[in-house]
Write an enzyme that holds these catalytic residues in place. Structure first.
Site, mmCIF file in Angstrom:
data_model
loop_
_atom_site.group_PDB
_atom_site.id
_atom_site.type_symbol
_atom_site.label_atom_id
_atom_site.label_comp_id
_atom_site.label_asym_id
_atom_site.label_seq_id
_atom_site.Cartn_x
_atom_site.Cartn_y
_atom_site.Cartn_z
ATOM 1 N N ASP A 56 0.843 -1.189 0.000
ATOM 2 C CA ASP A 56 0.000 0.000 0.000
ATOM 3 C C ASP A 56 0.877 1.236 0.000
ATOM 4 O O ASP A 56 1.301 1.712 1.045
ATOM 5 C CB ASP A 56 -0.898 -0.015 1.245
ATOM 6 C CG ASP A 56 -1.736 1.245 1.358
ATOM 7 O OD1 ASP A 56 -2.032 1.839 0.313
ATOM 8 O OD2 ASP A 56 -2.095 1.625 2.480
ATOM 9 N N HIS A 63 5.313 -26.225 -32.101
ATOM 10 C CA HIS A 63 5.602 -26.824 -30.795
ATOM 11 C C HIS A 63 4.974 -28.208 -30.710
ATOM 12 O O HIS A 63 3.975 -28.423 -30.020
ATOM 13 C CB HIS A 63 5.093 -25.910 -29.668
ATOM 14 C CG HIS A 63 5.873 -24.651 -29.523
ATOM 15 N ND1 HIS A 63 5.457 -23.449 -30.053
ATOM 16 C CD2 HIS A 63 7.077 -24.414 -28.940
ATOM 17 C CE1 HIS A 63 6.349 -22.513 -29.776
ATOM 18 N NE2 HIS A 63 7.345 -23.074 -29.107
#
Length: 760
Positions: free
Chosen positions: A239, A446
């Protein structure tokens, strides 16, 4: 009315006051009482400090005639009050005291309503008429005639509250009930927001921090979850922390700091001055430039235990966090704990559903098991498997007949001595190879042929560079190296990591939080095959060797993500430049990762015709993904857009910025591979020539992929090089190899836009 001539009992005045107070809210009641006491006693300021017996708090809503935007709340036990108002409460008698003993925030309000800085104040405790405790303290600041009037002032105030106290306490009770109602409504609204974020723990934690800040009006919030195994508090969502580098997570030991103390003690900690507290660590402030003034740190619990800690910093509308903030934080922590645990459980359910869906998908795709007949057919193949130059770097494994590729994988294991050294059962190895082959889909690039080519280059490196004999690898590392190359793209879908993440696929839901989505899936599928009955080629390993083998398999397969290569390329370069230390485990890991990338990009080291054929398959896969993204309403990056991609330019950039530096490093370490660098350079020159030919074809309206597939292109390339060289030695067939312009040139995973344009 002047206090010197005050009639202590004045029922008429009190009745008029009571009439004036009728049907007013608590703050206006106190405002009128303060004004009344100021008039009749001559005090510059009067204020009431009612005591809430149930919560043991002292609360101040009004100072003089000023209604505070935020009431001041103090535990009666606070040390700062012991020096002032609490002394009167404890001793149950009026006390004149120095104004500096009051709380600093209260002093600020006092000084804002008087012209001259006050010096003294008189605390007058009022006994509850029924219960045995003090109901409130009335404070008269800089009252007249300090010596003579204290007794009369005390009597007058006490006499007044014999009639007014019940009314004041009733209005105070109504105000507290209204406050609690608003608090409950706020918490219910917050809980509704939190439960809408259960699907993503990071989003939930951000929402918790935002709501915690809002409820307490804090400047910052930090949230740590408890890691019981490591005995740490871990923050992965931040934060407002700004540092010079990206922080993936922050860990705090359970026995350190404010958060660690709260996590172990289970008790809320409210610190007014952070820098004076012994548990506060100011190092983070020094790094970030943030100045921590005060801290409210509270534990987060589920139904059984503490699961984390929230730490709020710097109250923005006051000097410090008060009891009301503590109440809100305590109530809020319950919602936090429940929502966090539900989010974790929900994530586990999502993962289980995703794995189940993935299992069903794979079951449908790979419906048939590897039959024993197929295993025996592989083992009994009568082909001599003696293709010339199979063990030479210039040999192209894509020339092996598709049906014989499993046989040649067996040959590689046998030639390297792995079968005998590790006592691998031939039937187990054959079944493993066939399952791996079945695990590859029919993607344009692939696919199983790519896996075989990558594994063949690993075989060449182990054999020709004597990686085991020269201690670059142990026998176990060499075995896992070959297996990793064979398995590194199992179940590739023809789309890259970026596509998986953007589309929120099943794989992305499982692996996106860890990065390298496809590589982690390839690893998971490899493990599934190893765990399939009759497929565990590591079964003869000792438990220590087996554990090491799995770690190596994981590292090797994850290293084929080019994003990983770019993160480590500087380290690898430094190792090559300074000299490789074979006994340095970190350097060995880096070198093995570089070897995996070399194998994965090894199509770049073959002849021009082989590399061109590979490029056709790669861009077929790229453009298929681009077409899919267009159909989904998303604009693909340039290299995946068949209408915009300039294939020769992409190839030249890819070779120049990735392939050539990679294999130059390899050649520096192993001079025998210098021949590969020369072939890569030759292929790059051909692509530069192809660029001008592409421009000529484009002017005739032919698109990039059609140009690459046009048989006339090869003829023109031959003519160009023959005219330049004057003989057949200039033929690109003799001078080139290339590509795998992406081998795993998965564009979105490449960290440098110089390698492939707009690769991210």
């Amino acid at each position: 009315m002047n206090s010197l001539h005050l009639e202590v009992s004045d029922p008429g005045s009190i009745l008029l006051l009571l009439q004036d107070l009728a049907d007013l809210p608590c703050t206006l009641v106190q405002q009128k009482l303060n004004k009344y006491f100021q008039n009749v006693t001559g005090a510059k300021v009067a204020f009431l400090a009612p005591i809430l017996f149930e919560t043991e708090e002292m609360v101040i809503h009004v100072v003089g005639e000023k209604i505070l935007d935020r009431e001041l709340r103090f535990p009666v036990s606070w040390q700062v009050i012991n020096h002032a108002l609490h002394r009167a409460v404890k001793q149950r008698k009026s006390m004149a005291q120095n104004i500096t003993e009051l709380d600093q925030e209260l002093l600020q309000h006092l000084r804002s309503v008087v012209d001259v800085a006050p010096n003294l104040f008189l605390s007058i405790p009022i006994q509850h008429p029924i219960k045995d405790h003090i109901a409130l303290v009335v404070c008269l600041v800089d009252y007249e005639n300090k010596e003579d009037a204290e007794h009369n002032c005390t009597k007058f105030v006490q006499e007044c509250f014999r009639y007014c106290l019940g009314l004041l306490l009733s209005t105070l009770r109504c105000q507290e009930e209204a406050r609690l109602k608003i608090q409950c409504q706020n918490l219910l609204a917050v809980s509704r927001k939190l439960f809408m974020r259960l699907g993503d723990l990071s989003d939930l934690l951000r929402e918790i921090m935002a709501e915690a800040r809002k409820l307490t009006n804090a400047e910052r919030c930090s949230l740590f979850l408890l890691d019981l195994e490591q005995q740490d508090l871990v923050a992965k969502v931040f934060d407002g922390v700004v540092t010079g580098k990206t922080v993936k997570e922050m860990r705090i030991s359970l026995n350190q700091g404010i958060a660690g103390h709260v996590a172990t003690s289970g008790k809320l900690l409210n610190i007014r001055n952070a820098y004076s507290h012994p548990l506060f660590y100011r190092g983070i402030d020094d790094v970030t430039g943030f100045k921590t003034r005060n801290i409210l740190c509270f534990p987060i619990r589920d139904e059984e235990r503490i699961i984390g800690v929230a730490q709020l910093c710097n109250k923005m509308d006051g000097l410090y966090f008060d009891v009301f903030d503590e109440e809100v934080a305590t109530a809020f922590s319950i919602y936090c704990g429940i929502s966090i645990m539900h989010s974790i459980v929900y994530k586990k359910i999502q993962d289980a559903q995703a794995r189940n869906k993935l299992s069903n998908e794979l079951m449908m795709y790979h419906m048939q098991q590897v039959e024993d007949e197929a295993v025996q057919a592989l083992l009994n193949c009568r082909d001599d498997h003696n293709i010339k130059d199979f063990d030479q770097f210039h040999f192209s494994p894509r020339n092996i007949p598709y049906r014989h590729m499993p046989c040649y994988v067996l040959k590689m294991f046998r030639d390297l001595g792995f079968i005998d050294h590790w006592k691998i059962k031939r039937t187990t190895l054959a079944r493993f190879i066939l399952y791996v082959k079945k695990g590859y889909r029919d993607a344009p690039y692939h696919n199983w042929v790519h896996a075989f080519s990558v594994a063949h280059f690993a075989y060449l490196m182990i054999k020709n560079l004597e990686l085991i004999g020269d201690l670059y690898m142990s026998h176990l590392q060499a075995l896992v190296f070959l297996v990793s190359c064979l398995c590194h793209d199992i179940d590739h879908r023809g789309t890259n990591n970026s596509f998986q993440t953007k589309c929120g696929t099943v794989l992305a839901s499982l692996y996106s939080s860890e990065g390298s989505v496809m590589e982690r899936h390839h690893l998971a599928q490899s493990m599934c095959i190893l765990n399939t009955e009759g497929c565990n080629i590591f079964e003869s390993l000792t438990s220590e060797e087996y554990s090491e083998a799995l770690d190596l398999l994981r590292n090797n397969i994850l290293a084929t993500d080019l994003a990983s290569h770019f993160r480590n390329v500087d380290k690898q370069q430094a190792i090559i430049c300074r000299g490789y230390a074979k006994d340095n485990l970190d350097q060995r890991k880096q070198l093995h990762a570089m070897f995996m990338t070399c194998c994965d990009l090894s199509d770049q080291t073959k002849t021009w015709k082989v590399s061109k054929k590979t490029a056709e398959q790669i861009y077929d896969e790229f453009f298929s993904q681009g077409d899919l993204e267009k159909s989904m309403g998303t604009a693909p990056i340039e290299m995946m857009d068949r209408e915009r991609a300039s294939i020769p330019d992409l190839q030249v950039q890819f070779i120049t910025n990735l392939v050539l530096p990679l294999f130059t490093n390899l050649a520096t370490l192993f001079p025998l591979t210098e021949q590969l660098v020369n072939v890569i350079k030759d292929n790059r020159e051909v692509w530069k020539v192809v660029k001008s030919l592409f421009q000529k074809y484009s002017q005739k309206g032919t698109t990039g992929m059609d140009i690459l597939l046009d048989p006339r292109l090869d003829e023109e390339i031959d003519k160009t090089f023959n005219s330049l060289a004057g003989n057949s030695e200039g033929s690109p067939e003799q001078e080139t190899s290339e590509q795998k312009a992406s081998c795993d040139c998965r564009p979105s995973e490449m960290n440098s836009t110089e390698v492939m344009p707009e690769s991210n």
